[in-house]
Design a protein around this motif. Structure first.
Motif, short mmCIF file in Angstrom:
data_model
loop_
_atom_site.label_atom_id
_atom_site.label_comp_id
_atom_site.label_asym_id
_atom_site.label_seq_id
_atom_site.Cartn_x
_atom_site.Cartn_y
_atom_site.Cartn_z
N HIS A 1 -18.06 17.71 59.66
CA HIS A 1 -17.66 18.27 60.96
C HIS A 1 -17.88 17.26 62.09
O HIS A 1 -17.93 17.65 63.24
N ASP A 2 -18.01 15.99 61.70
CA ASP A 2 -18.25 14.99 62.77
C ASP A 2 -16.92 14.47 63.32
O ASP A 2 -15.84 15.00 62.98
N GLN B 1 -23.21 17.26 70.91
CA GLN B 1 -24.55 17.78 70.64
C GLN B 1 -25.56 17.26 71.66
O GLN B 1 -26.62 17.86 71.83
N GLN C 1 -19.08 16.89 67.35
CA GLN C 1 -18.99 17.80 66.20
C GLN C 1 -17.79 18.70 66.39
O GLN C 1 -17.50 19.15 67.50
#
Length: 276
Positions: free
Chosen positions: A192-193, A206, A219
């Protein structure tokens, strides 16, 4: 021979005949007329499951006729007398016992003195030399089976009462039924990066505000997620990927660089974002 005073010859009695007639008891055999004899009966029994039949040969008997009758009637009982519950338990054993007692009484008689109307019977072979003696082993075989069954039941009961169990140190795995294989769920979570982001995805930083962070940690999140801060409107690649975002209606550009083998970092793609 001595001479009679009247001039006739007088014969002396034979001593053997005199000794033989000394045993005469005044009882005569019913079948041959010989003496001595004894008044007794010999019997036979026939079992027929639920009914039974009794037979009798009445006396008196001389020794030879009585012995012949004993062997015939007792042999018949040994073969025919066991086939019925009452016959096997009571009737036939009593019949054999009576014949055996009368046989002992008959044995006390001396050899018969022949009379009329016929000679004494031929006693024949002893009972134990006749095929009918096999019948004497039938109750013994049944008794042996009953005792063996009782011993087996007793042994089984003893085993049930003294049952003990000693667990072993190893155990066999249970036999689990085999079902068709089902594809296993993936053990690793999907990425999910930033590398996984594509046009139309929503992202968040984040580290804080994605529009102000110089080193964001991007993300991918669902667009309905409250954390979503921007939408990817373009994802150009190459060393000049960051410059290509100017052609899109984006307000934030995030470039991704990669260094291989200690070489200087090279931009490989950029995310053109439209903040929300």
């Amino acid at each position: 021979m001595p001479e009679s005073p009247f001039g006739t010859t007088q014969s002396m009695p034979d001593p053997r005949q005199a000794a033989q007639f000394a045993h005469a008891n005044g009882v005569y055999c019913r079948y041959c007329g010989a003496t001595p004899a004894v008044d007794l009966d010999f019997r036979a029994h026939r079992g027929m499951v639920f009914i039974m039949q009794f037979r009798k040969l009445p006396g008196p008997y001389c020794r030879d006729c009585g012995l012949a009758s004993f062997r015939k009637m007792t042999g018949d009982s040994l073969v025919q007398g066991w086939w019925g519950p009452m016959s096997a338990i009571i009737a036939n054993p009593v019949t054999l016992l009576i014949n055996t007692v009368n046989r002992a009484r008959l044995q006390q008689l001396p050899p018969p003195i022949p009379g009329a109307p016929s000679l004494p019977m031929d006693p024949g072979r002893p009972l134990w030399q006749r095929p009918s003696i096999i019948g004497a082993f039938l109750p013994l075989g049944v008794l042996a089976l009953i005792l063996a069954g009782a011993a087996n039941d007793s042994h089984s009961s003893s085993n049930r009462g003294n049952y003990s169990y000693t667990p072993t140190s190893t155990y066999a795995l249970p036999n689990v039924p085999v079902h068709p294989s089902v594809p296993a769920a993936p053990t690793t979570q999907p990425a999910h990066d930033a590398k996984s982001a594509k046009v139309g995805d929503c992202v968040w930083d984040q580290n804080g505000d994605i529009a102000k962070d110089n080193r964001p940690s991007v993300q991918v999140v669902p667009c309905g997620d409250p954390r979503a801060q921007a939408t990817v409107v373009a994802r150009p690649t190459g060393a000049n990927a960051g410059d290509q975002c100017d052609d899109n209606s984006s307000d934030v550009v995030i470039t991704h660089s990669t260094s291989v083998g200690g070489l200087p970092e090279v931009v490989d793609f950029a995310l053109c974002l439209l903040t929300r």
